[in-house]
Design a protein around this motif. Sequence first.
Motif, short mmCIF file in Angstrom:
data_model
loop_
_atom_site.label_atom_id
_atom_site.label_comp_id
_atom_site.label_asym_id
_atom_site.label_seq_id
_atom_site.Cartn_x
_atom_site.Cartn_y
_atom_site.Cartn_z
N PRO A 22 0.82 -1.23 0.00
CA PRO A 22 0.00 0.00 0.00
C PRO A 22 0.84 1.27 0.00
O PRO A 22 0.49 2.25 -0.66
CB PRO A 22 -0.83 -0.13 1.28
N ARG A 23 1.97 1.26 0.71
CA ARG A 23 2.80 2.46 0.75
C ARG A 23 3.42 2.76 -0.60
O ARG A 23 3.53 3.92 -1.01
CB ARG A 23 3.89 2.32 1.83
N THR A 24 3.83 1.72 -1.30
CA THR A 24 4.41 1.95 -2.63
C THR A 24 3.38 2.56 -3.57
O THR A 24 3.67 3.50 -4.32
CB THR A 24 4.93 0.63 -3.21
N ALA A 25 2.16 2.04 -3.53
CA ALA A 25 1.10 2.60 -4.38
C ALA A 25 0.81 4.05 -4.01
O ALA A 25 0.61 4.90 -4.89
CB ALA A 25 -0.17 1.75 -4.25
N SER A 26 0.80 4.36 -2.73
CA SER A 26 0.54 5.73 -2.30
C SER A 26 1.67 6.66 -2.72
O SER A 26 1.43 7.81 -3.10
CB SER A 26 0.37 5.77 -0.78
N ALA A 27 2.90 6.18 -2.65
CA ALA A 27 4.04 7.00 -3.07
C ALA A 27 3.93 7.35 -4.55
O ALA A 27 4.20 8.49 -4.95
CB ALA A 27 5.34 6.26 -2.79
N ARG A 28 3.52 6.39 -5.36
CA ARG A 28 3.37 6.66 -6.79
C ARG A 28 2.26 7.68 -7.04
O ARG A 28 2.38 8.55 -7.91
CB ARG A 28 3.09 5.36 -7.53
N GLN A 29 1.18 7.58 -6.29
CA GLN A 29 0.11 8.57 -6.44
C GLN A 29 0.60 9.95 -6.04
O GLN A 29 0.25 10.95 -6.68
CB GLN A 29 -1.09 8.17 -5.58
N ALA A 30 1.41 10.02 -5.00
CA ALA A 30 1.89 11.31 -4.51
C ALA A 30 2.76 12.00 -5.55
O ALA A 30 2.56 13.19 -5.85
CB ALA A 30 2.65 11.12 -3.20
N VAL A 31 3.75 11.29 -6.10
CA VAL A 31 4.65 11.94 -7.07
C VAL A 31 3.93 12.22 -8.38
O VAL A 31 4.31 13.15 -9.11
CB VAL A 31 5.90 11.07 -7.31
N ALA A 32 2.88 11.46 -8.70
CA ALA A 32 2.15 11.68 -9.95
C ALA A 32 1.36 12.99 -9.91
O ALA A 32 0.99 13.52 -10.98
CB ALA A 32 1.21 10.51 -10.22
N LEU A 33 1.11 13.53 -8.74
CA LEU A 33 0.35 14.78 -8.64
C LEU A 33 1.18 16.00 -9.04
O LEU A 33 0.62 17.04 -9.39
CB LEU A 33 -0.15 14.97 -7.20
N VAL A 34 2.49 15.88 -8.99
CA VAL A 34 3.36 17.03 -9.27
C VAL A 34 3.47 17.21 -10.78
O VAL A 34 3.91 16.31 -11.49
CB VAL A 34 4.75 16.83 -8.66
N PRO A 35 3.08 18.38 -11.32
CA PRO A 35 3.12 18.59 -12.77
C PRO A 35 4.54 18.84 -13.28
O PRO A 35 5.43 19.22 -12.51
CB PRO A 35 2.25 19.84 -12.95
N ALA A 36 4.73 18.63 -14.56
CA ALA A 36 6.03 18.90 -15.18
C ALA A 36 6.37 20.38 -15.07
O ALA A 36 5.50 21.24 -15.20
CB ALA A 36 6.00 18.47 -16.65
N GLY A 37 7.63 20.65 -14.81
CA GLY A 37 8.08 22.02 -14.69
C GLY A 37 7.88 22.65 -13.33
O GLY A 37 8.28 23.80 -13.12
N ALA A 38 7.28 21.93 -12.40
CA ALA A 38 7.02 22.48 -11.07
C ALA A 38 8.31 22.58 -10.27
O ALA A 38 9.28 21.86 -10.50
CB ALA A 38 6.02 21.60 -10.33
#
Length: 495
Positions: A406-422
């Motif tokens: 579950p933590r690995t899946a949550s980590a992927r969701q977290a980093v996926a929220l950051v847009p390119a160029g941020a």
Amino acid sequence: MADTSITGVARAADADETTSAAPRTTLRATLRTPAVLAAATTVVYTVFALRRHFLFRTYAYDLGIFGQGVRSYAAGHLPTSTIRSDSAPSGPWGHGFPLLGDHFSPIVGVLGPLYRLWPHIELLLIAQSVLVGCSVFIVARRAAPHWWLAVAYAMSWGLQGLVNFDFHEVAFAVPLIALALDAYLAQRWVACAWWAASLLLVKEDAGLTLAVFGLLLWRHDRRIGGVLCVAGPVATALLVLVVIPHFNPQHVYPYLQSTGRQASAGSALSQPWLIPVHLVWPATKLKTLAMLLIPTALLALRSPLILVGVPTLLMRFTSADHMYWGTDYHYSAILMPIVFFALIDALACSDTLARSDTLRWRPDLRPTRWVPARWVPAVVTVVTIGLVPLSPLRSVFDPGFWHDGPRTASARQAVALVPAGAHVAASNALAPHLTDTAQVYLATDTVFAHAQVDWVVLDTDADDWLSHSATIIGQAQSAGFRQVFNASGYVVLRR
């Protein structure tokens, strides 16, 4: 009477073709097994390294830093890292810390064009595995026909430590030093000198290792040996005292000082009368020496090639930083080809590994008595395999290593929220997953004072020297950030 018939001519032609094909067949047979071992090593370590990365077991220190550096090279700039700026708060945070002001490792720039074609930080992990695989090929070719020595080398704990801990410039030194030692055993003195000299592109302290190569070459070619003995220390002095301070924002070589969390590489040298004590104490250093030599049944000590590893061990054991002393991390990777080539050299006079050309220029070698030479490859391999339960590769036998929790899946969701160029401040284990598309800073309790960030991605359950999650969240909320994600200990805030 000579057979001038068509049949006789055909037979002669067939004989000539068979004779010319024989060397080609022999060459293919000689290279086939080393190539297979090298390819297998590359695949195993690539899968292992990528799986660790996908499990968020790689870090800003050091994969994130090198990823930003290679990204700079790909853009046609000198390498910089905003992550590395964490250790240099007075440095240019807006443009990143100039990495050539930290260590002199321009050889990493060869990955720039590849990163431009495939801009993913995983490229560094794959490249590192390929470099290790190349060194396996070199060792296997020299150890032939005793391929088990190459298997033991491929599984050696030092190489596992390198692949297990992110990416480092020392990965380039592993095949380069193997090529230099291979050329030495082949009596190709000029080639040995050039391969050894190329180590100066890997790290600034390689000049001391280059000087040892000069000493080894001195008795065979005094001109080449003399040049290396002088050029090595001079090059290191220029890099440490001139080149690196030129790029460093504080105009110093940071590892000659003891500032912040960085321990001085020369701390023990300030008290030279204590150097013998520093070489064997604490006992962790003795364990490292034992791990290096015992797997070779101490036979590596019979070869002068073992001297090539002395500068590396001296610099590590005289340092005040305990991280350098033990068998963890990547610091022993460069010692692995040295130890195994020393073992091969020590066995060169035995019946099983004898080579007439070696015996001519190594009359000092004598058959070993305390371990029958024919048993050495098997003994070395058995010992190496026996160390696997204590080595990083033991993770592959853990079912959890191959399944996402579950933590690995949550980590992927977290980093996926950051847009390119941020512009984002990220925790240590999250930063490498953002460096390809975002401007990443390390999430520390001083980040808001030095950098303008719009996103914060934290692992609040992290337990390392960078864990300041509660403080950072409080600072972010005071600066107008709001929480947009919170799951399994991962928190994302945006301005």
